[in-house]
Motif scaffolding. Sequence first.
Motif, PDB file in Angstrom:
ATOM      1  N   PHE A  23       0.844  -1.186   0.000  1.00  0.00           N
ATOM      2  CA  PHE A  23       0.000   0.000   0.000  1.00  0.00           C
ATOM      3  C   PHE A  23       0.887   1.246   0.000  1.00  0.00           C
ATOM      4  O   PHE A  23       1.660   1.464   0.930  1.00  0.00           O
ATOM      5  N   HIS A  24       0.766   2.058  -1.043  1.00  0.00           N
ATOM      6  CA  HIS A  24       1.631   3.213  -1.220  1.00  0.00           C
ATOM      7  C   HIS A  24       1.266   4.355  -0.282  1.00  0.00           C
ATOM      8  O   HIS A  24       0.244   4.323   0.422  1.00  0.00           O
ATOM      9  N   GLY A  25       2.081   5.407  -0.297  1.00  0.00           N
ATOM     10  CA  GLY A  25       1.817   6.592   0.498  1.00  0.00           C
ATOM     11  C   GLY A  25       0.881   7.561  -0.198  1.00  0.00           C
ATOM     12  O   GLY A  25       0.504   7.383  -1.361  1.00  0.00           O
ATOM     13  N   SER A  26       0.487   8.625   0.517  1.00  0.00           N
ATOM     14  CA  SER A  26      -0.419   9.630  -0.037  1.00  0.00           C
ATOM     15  C   SER A  26       0.150  10.237  -1.308  1.00  0.00           C
ATOM     16  O   SER A  26       1.353  10.488  -1.413  1.00  0.00           O
ATOM     17  N   LYS A  27      -0.735  10.483  -2.271  1.00  0.00           N
ATOM     18  CA  LYS A  27      -0.406  11.126  -3.537  1.00  0.00           C
ATOM     19  C   LYS A  27       0.539  10.282  -4.394  1.00  0.00           C
ATOM     20  O   LYS A  27       1.150  10.803  -5.335  1.00  0.00           O
ATOM     21  N   ALA A  65      -8.021   4.370   9.088  1.00  0.00           N
ATOM     22  CA  ALA A  65      -8.877   4.406  10.282  1.00  0.00           C
ATOM     23  C   ALA A  65      -8.872   5.740  11.011  1.00  0.00           C
ATOM     24  O   ALA A  65      -9.518   5.870  12.051  1.00  0.00           O
ATOM     25  N   ARG A  66      -8.170   6.753  10.506  1.00  0.00           N
ATOM     26  CA  ARG A  66      -8.171   8.059  11.162  1.00  0.00           C
ATOM     27  C   ARG A  66      -9.496   8.771  10.878  1.00  0.00           C
ATOM     28  O   ARG A  66      -9.873   8.966   9.734  1.00  0.00           O
ATOM     29  N   SER A  67     -10.180   9.178  11.928  1.00  0.00           N
ATOM     30  CA  SER A  67     -11.511   9.759  11.748  1.00  0.00           C
ATOM     31  C   SER A  67     -11.461  11.226  11.324  1.00  0.00           C
ATOM     32  O   SER A  67     -12.383  11.702  10.649  1.00  0.00           O
ATOM     33  N   GLU A  68     -10.421  11.945  11.699  1.00  0.00           N
ATOM     34  CA  GLU A  68     -10.379  13.397  11.466  1.00  0.00           C
ATOM     35  C   GLU A  68      -9.640  13.713  10.167  1.00  0.00           C
ATOM     36  O   GLU A  68      -8.701  14.508  10.155  1.00  0.00           O
ATOM     37  N   SER A  69     -10.043  13.094   9.073  1.00  0.00           N
ATOM     38  CA  SER A  69      -9.406  13.297   7.778  1.00  0.00           C
ATOM     39  C   SER A  69     -10.471  13.580   6.727  1.00  0.00           C
ATOM     40  O   SER A  69     -11.639  13.227   6.888  1.00  0.00           O
ATOM     41  N   SER A  70     -10.048  14.211   5.604  1.00  0.00           N
ATOM     42  CA  SER A  70     -11.013  14.584   4.572  1.00  0.00           C
ATOM     43  C   SER A  70     -10.469  14.342   3.170  1.00  0.00           C
ATOM     44  O   SER A  70     -10.866  15.029   2.236  1.00  0.00           O
ATOM     45  N   PHE A  71      -9.566  13.362   3.015  1.00  0.00           N
ATOM     46  CA  PHE A  71      -9.053  13.065   1.683  1.00  0.00           C
ATOM     47  C   PHE A  71     -10.147  12.392   0.851  1.00  0.00           C
ATOM     48  O   PHE A  71     -11.172  11.953   1.381  1.00  0.00           O
ATOM     49  N   PRO A  72      -9.958  12.324  -0.478  1.00  0.00           N
ATOM     50  CA  PRO A  72     -11.045  11.837  -1.345  1.00  0.00           C
ATOM     51  C   PRO A  72     -11.581  10.458  -0.978  1.00  0.00           C
ATOM     52  O   PRO A  72     -12.796  10.236  -1.043  1.00  0.00           O
ATOM     53  N   ALA A  73     -10.712   9.519  -0.602  1.00  0.00           N
ATOM     54  CA  ALA A  73     -11.185   8.173  -0.275  1.00  0.00           C
ATOM     55  C   ALA A  73     -12.118   8.186   0.926  1.00  0.00           C
ATOM     56  O   ALA A  73     -13.057   7.386   0.996  1.00  0.00           O
ATOM     57  N   ARG A  74     -11.879   9.093   1.879  1.00  0.00           N
ATOM     58  CA  ARG A  74     -12.770   9.200   3.036  1.00  0.00           C
ATOM     59  C   ARG A  74     -14.085   9.839   2.641  1.00  0.00           C
ATOM     60  O   ARG A  74     -15.159   9.350   3.020  1.00  0.00           O
ATOM     61  N   ARG A  75     -14.027  10.924   1.879  1.00  0.00           N
ATOM     62  CA  ARG A  75     -15.264  11.629   1.517  1.00  0.00           C
ATOM     63  C   ARG A  75     -16.191  10.730   0.696  1.00  0.00           C
ATOM     64  O   ARG A  75     -17.416  10.817   0.829  1.00  0.00           O
ATOM     65  N   ARG A  76     -15.623   9.860  -0.121  1.00  0.00           N
ATOM     66  CA  ARG A  76     -16.451   8.970  -0.932  1.00  0.00           C
ATOM     67  C   ARG A  76     -16.795   7.683  -0.185  1.00  0.00           C
ATOM     68  O   ARG A  76     -17.631   6.902  -0.642  1.00  0.00           O
ATOM     69  N   GLY A  77     -16.166   7.424   0.942  1.00  0.00           N
ATOM     70  CA  GLY A  77     -16.443   6.204   1.692  1.00  0.00           C
ATOM     71  C   GLY A  77     -15.958   4.955   0.987  1.00  0.00           C
ATOM     72  O   GLY A  77     -16.637   3.920   0.991  1.00  0.00           O
ATOM     73  N   VAL A  78     -14.777   5.029   0.396  1.00  0.00           N
ATOM     74  CA  VAL A  78     -14.237   3.905  -0.373  1.00  0.00           C
ATOM     75  C   VAL A  78     -13.972   2.715   0.547  1.00  0.00           C
ATOM     76  O   VAL A  78     -13.387   2.859   1.629  1.00  0.00           O
ATOM     77  N   ASP A  79     -14.375   1.543   0.107  1.00  0.00           N
ATOM     78  CA  ASP A  79     -14.209   0.321   0.898  1.00  0.00           C
ATOM     79  C   ASP A  79     -12.853  -0.311   0.579  1.00  0.00           C
ATOM     80  O   ASP A  79     -12.759  -1.274  -0.186  1.00  0.00           O
ATOM     81  N   ASP A  80     -11.783   0.220   1.181  1.00  0.00           N
ATOM     82  CA  ASP A  80     -10.455  -0.323   0.913  1.00  0.00           C
ATOM     83  C   ASP A  80     -10.196  -1.629   1.655  1.00  0.00           C
ATOM     84  O   ASP A  80      -9.349  -2.420   1.227  1.00  0.00           O
ATOM     85  N   VAL A  81     -10.908  -1.879   2.741  1.00  0.00           N
ATOM     86  CA  VAL A  81     -10.807  -3.195   3.388  1.00  0.00           C
ATOM     87  C   VAL A  81     -11.360  -4.249   2.431  1.00  0.00           C
ATOM     88  O   VAL A  81     -10.755  -5.314   2.232  1.00  0.00           O
ATOM     89  N   ASP A 163      11.212  12.512  11.208  1.00  0.00           N
ATOM     90  CA  ASP A 163      10.194  12.463  10.160  1.00  0.00           C
ATOM     91  C   ASP A 163       9.459  13.800  10.113  1.00  0.00           C
ATOM     92  O   ASP A 163       8.836  14.187  11.103  1.00  0.00           O
ATOM     93  N   PRO A 164       9.503  14.531   8.978  1.00  0.00           N
ATOM     94  CA  PRO A 164       8.860  15.842   8.926  1.00  0.00           C
ATOM     95  C   PRO A 164       7.358  15.789   8.671  1.00  0.00           C
ATOM     96  O   PRO A 164       6.696  16.829   8.717  1.00  0.00           O
ATOM     97  N   ILE A 165       6.812  14.617   8.390  1.00  0.00           N
ATOM     98  CA  ILE A 165       5.394  14.500   8.040  1.00  0.00           C
ATOM     99  C   ILE A 165       4.615  13.737   9.104  1.00  0.00           C
ATOM    100  O   ILE A 165       3.581  14.212   9.588  1.00  0.00           O
ATOM    101  N   ALA A 166       5.064  12.542   9.454  1.00  0.00           N
ATOM    102  CA  ALA A 166       4.414  11.731  10.484  1.00  0.00           C
ATOM    103  C   ALA A 166       5.319  11.728  11.710  1.00  0.00           C
ATOM    104  O   ALA A 166       6.293  10.979  11.765  1.00  0.00           O
ATOM    105  N   PRO A 167       5.059  12.564  12.705  1.00  0.00           N
ATOM    106  CA  PRO A 167       5.996  12.736  13.818  1.00  0.00           C
ATOM    107  C   PRO A 167       6.256  11.440  14.579  1.00  0.00           C
ATOM    108  O   PRO A 167       5.321  10.722  14.941  1.00  0.00           O
ATOM    109  N   VAL A 180      -1.912  19.800   3.002  1.00  0.00           N
ATOM    110  CA  VAL A 180      -1.505  19.123   1.766  1.00  0.00           C
ATOM    111  C   VAL A 180      -2.142  17.747   1.648  1.00  0.00           C
ATOM    112  O   VAL A 180      -2.654  17.361   0.594  1.00  0.00           O
ATOM    113  N   PHE A 181      -2.122  16.984   2.752  1.00  0.00           N
ATOM    114  CA  PHE A 181      -2.595  15.599   2.703  1.00  0.00           C
ATOM    115  C   PHE A 181      -4.037  15.433   3.182  1.00  0.00           C
ATOM    116  O   PHE A 181      -4.569  14.326   3.154  1.00  0.00           O
TER     117      PHE A 181
END
Length: 289
Positions: A23-27, A65-81, A163-167, A180-181
């Motif tokens: 599973f790749h990283g964002s973007k 599983a992060r609830s406080e996010s708004s990236f496209p997969a969350r907004r569309r409710g994509v079933d990645d499981v 790590d400058p992105i994920a502390p 950005v993410f």
Amino acid sequence: MRRTFTVLGAQEGAASRRLVLVFHGSKQSAAAHRRFTGDALAPLAQRGEAVVAYLDGYRGNWNDARSESSFPARRRGVDDVGFARAVVDRLRATCGLEGRSAVMVGFSNGGQMVLRLLHEAPDLVAAAVVVAATMPAPENLLDGVADLPAAPVPVAFVHGTRDPIAPFAGGGMRRWAQVVFRVGGRTLSAPETAAYFAARNGIRAEPVIEVVPPRAGSASGTRVVRTAYRQEGAPPVVLHEVRGGGHTIPGPRPAPRVLGRTATDVTLLELVEEALAQPRSTGAGIERA
């Protein structure tokens, strides 16, 4: 929804070959992530040891599983499981594989997706390798995830202390990264994450901490400290703390400088090989071919 993934490894081969899902990283995409790692896992397919599948997220993201996010997969409710389960089922059938689960490998947002799979679909996960991602804090979890029963699975973590992105220390991401993410909320630190999964695996013994010997000619400016939680009868949990490391994947191919330093004293290929060597256990117990 039409979903895509790239498979390394011949369709014909030994039924005992293992399955690895990446599973790749964002973007990123499957193709971009392979380039980012220098195609680090290709030897597994070339040697006939595993079938490796690089999955494509929805518009460059995974619905983790992060609830406080708004990236496209969350907004569309994509079933990645469901997507991960469909890929496992498809490749078991088309490649004639005996196993019912896969080694799950994830980087950054992809690592967060693997953390979700460990909770919601542990029967799919034979072992996990999570790079540059830590467990969401309790208040930042999707409803119901924290209430799922624990299922013991071997897990290896890798995280850079710079790590400058994920502390590494957890907490919230920097404001620019949140924008950005399109992610938000708090996460646990890398050590807290390892301890959390050790407890889920039923490990009560104190961890063993050691410095990984530097490789000859290593000049990355990093050092790797391994914290290993092990107990007889329980799947291990190991944290590789990359001191001086950034938001990078360990191995001989350095990441862009803006992401920080890359560890060379351990490699992603080695960590996945170690995961493949674990007994074929799943959340339902020992897997029988």
